[in-house]
Design a protein around this motif. Structure first.
Motif, PDB file in Angstrom:
ATOM      1  N   ARG A  33      -4.764  -5.904   5.930  1.00  0.00           N
ATOM      2  CA  ARG A  33      -4.239  -6.425   4.741  1.00  0.00           C
ATOM      3  C   ARG A  33      -5.066  -6.785   3.648  1.00  0.00           C
ATOM      4  O   ARG A  33      -4.893  -6.519   2.483  1.00  0.00           O
ATOM      5  CB  ARG A  33      -3.680  -7.865   5.152  1.00  0.00           C
ATOM      6  CG  ARG A  33      -2.741  -8.574   4.064  1.00  0.00           C
ATOM      7  CD  ARG A  33      -2.313  -9.933   4.680  1.00  0.00           C
ATOM      8  NE  ARG A  33      -1.739  -9.920   5.810  1.00  0.00           N
ATOM      9  CZ  ARG A  33      -1.849 -10.347   7.055  1.00  0.00           C
ATOM     10  NH1 ARG A  33      -3.156 -10.885   7.100  1.00  0.00           N
ATOM     11  NH2 ARG A  33      -1.142 -10.454   7.859  1.00  0.00           N
ATOM     12  N   LEU A  70       1.786  -5.656   9.915  1.00  0.00           N
ATOM     13  CA  LEU A  70       1.777  -5.263   8.220  1.00  0.00           C
ATOM     14  C   LEU A  70       3.328  -4.664   7.773  1.00  0.00           C
ATOM     15  O   LEU A  70       3.506  -4.674   6.606  1.00  0.00           O
ATOM     16  CB  LEU A  70       0.711  -4.543   7.998  1.00  0.00           C
ATOM     17  CG  LEU A  70      -0.635  -5.167   8.217  1.00  0.00           C
ATOM     18  CD1 LEU A  70      -1.964  -3.894   7.798  1.00  0.00           C
ATOM     19  CD2 LEU A  70      -0.914  -6.225   7.255  1.00  0.00           C
ATOM     20  N   GLU A  73       5.798  -7.223   7.047  1.00  0.00           N
ATOM     21  CA  GLU A  73       5.312  -7.790   5.637  1.00  0.00           C
ATOM     22  C   GLU A  73       5.861  -7.016   4.472  1.00  0.00           C
ATOM     23  O   GLU A  73       5.750  -7.362   3.343  1.00  0.00           O
ATOM     24  CB  GLU A  73       3.979  -8.429   5.715  1.00  0.00           C
ATOM     25  CG  GLU A  73       3.688  -9.230   6.815  1.00  0.00           C
ATOM     26  CD  GLU A  73       2.091  -9.748   6.607  1.00  0.00           C
ATOM     27  OE1 GLU A  73       1.265  -8.853   5.857  1.00  0.00           O
ATOM     28  OE2 GLU A  73       1.619 -10.417   7.179  1.00  0.00           O
ATOM     29  N   LEU A  75       4.104  -4.178   3.793  1.00  0.00           N
ATOM     30  CA  LEU A  75       2.937  -3.526   3.296  1.00  0.00           C
ATOM     31  C   LEU A  75       2.291  -2.185   3.571  1.00  0.00           C
ATOM     32  O   LEU A  75       1.875  -1.296   3.362  1.00  0.00           O
ATOM     33  CB  LEU A  75       1.496  -4.267   3.620  1.00  0.00           C
ATOM     34  CG  LEU A  75       1.618  -5.590   2.901  1.00  0.00           C
ATOM     35  CD1 LEU A  75       0.324  -6.485   3.296  1.00  0.00           C
ATOM     36  CD2 LEU A  75       1.677  -5.649   1.307  1.00  0.00           C
ATOM     37  N   ARG A 170       3.231 -10.295  -1.616  1.00  0.00           N
ATOM     38  CA  ARG A 170       2.312  -9.196  -1.258  1.00  0.00           C
ATOM     39  C   ARG A 170       2.637  -7.865  -1.563  1.00  0.00           C
ATOM     40  O   ARG A 170       1.839  -6.983  -1.847  1.00  0.00           O
ATOM     41  CB  ARG A 170       2.085  -9.468   0.437  1.00  0.00           C
ATOM     42  CG  ARG A 170       1.369 -10.465   0.812  1.00  0.00           C
ATOM     43  CD  ARG A 170       0.930 -10.385   2.482  1.00  0.00           C
ATOM     44  NE  ARG A 170       2.110 -10.933   3.408  1.00  0.00           N
ATOM     45  CZ  ARG A 170       2.371 -12.268   3.340  1.00  0.00           C
ATOM     46  NH1 ARG A 170       1.276 -12.959   3.188  1.00  0.00           N
ATOM     47  NH2 ARG A 170       3.125 -12.616   4.278  1.00  0.00           N
TER      48      ARG A 170
END
Length: 226
Positions: A33, A70, A73, A75, A170
């Motif tokens: 991350r 991830l 999220e 990302l 993010r």
């Protein structure tokens, strides 16, 4: 009779390996991350699982679990038979992210104006004062700005809003063209923060809500990819 792993005491040897494995993939997720948000792993780049597993000295199992975290999220993007890639942010992505941020953060700001204690408002004012001091330091201003917005969400005290905004911010950081990096945006952002703080100080929730929506809309305009 063999013991049931779901009912084994947390202090027994049977439970320990599962806890260590969980901690491992979370640590890997945190490392990746950080690299993604620093653009060390650039948007659109392929994630070489074998190379990373070798670098970290781990098997690919905890690495893949980290990539799932991830991906949840936003990302990382998982592509069938092609592996994992750092998510690329399109103009549509930015529009959708900023739209949701405007809704969630303006609602939180209104809540703060209505219900924050004097002590909480003093904490928020201290972060705003830090912004004022950082106007000539772009990176420091960026960090202080994020702390201000996170503190506002913390004071509003809605954990679902905090989680959603955390995920959205993010994804927003994947954009190479950060809004505060545009010429003149820091000064404009600071002026918008002053007006927000003034409205919060007099407990004008409706005005705070409008000002925060406008603040985030201006951030979206400055973050345009083109």
């Amino acid at each position: 009779m063999p013991s049931n792993p779901l009912t084994t005491s947390p202090g027994t040897a049977a439970a320990s390996p599962r806890l260590r494995e969980s901690a491992l993939y979370e640590q890997v997720a945190e490392r990746l991350r950080a690299r993604i948000l620093a653009h060390t792993l650039a948007p659109g780049s392929w994630i070489d699982e074998q190379a990373l597993a070798n670098e970290f000295g781990i098997s690919r199992t905890p690495l893949r679990e980290a990539l799932k975290v991830l991906a949840a999220e936003g990302l990382v993007t998982m592509k069938l038979r092609r592996g994992a890639y750092v998510t690329e942010v399109s103009e549509r992505d930015l529009s959708e992210v900023y739209h949701l941020l405007a809704l969630l953060e303006s609602d939180a700001a209104a809540t703060v104006a209505q219900s924050a204690t004097d002590a909480q408002l003093a904490e928020l004012q201290a972060l705003h004062d830090q912004l004022e001091r950082c106007v000539d330091d772009r990176d420091a201003f960026f960090r202080a700005n994020e702390q201000f917005h996170l503190k506002l969400l913390h004071i509003a005290d809605n954990r679902w809003t905090q989680e959603m905004v955390g995920d959205l911010r993010r994804v927003m950081k994947l954009n190479r063209h950060q809004s505060l990096f545009k010429q003149g945006r820091i000064e404009a952002s600071l002026d918008e923060h002053r007006k927000i703080m003034q409205a919060i100080a007099v407990r004008d929730a409706a005005k705070v809500k409008r000002l925060m929506e406008l603040h985030i809309r201006h951030g979206r305009e400055a973050a345009a990819l083109s």
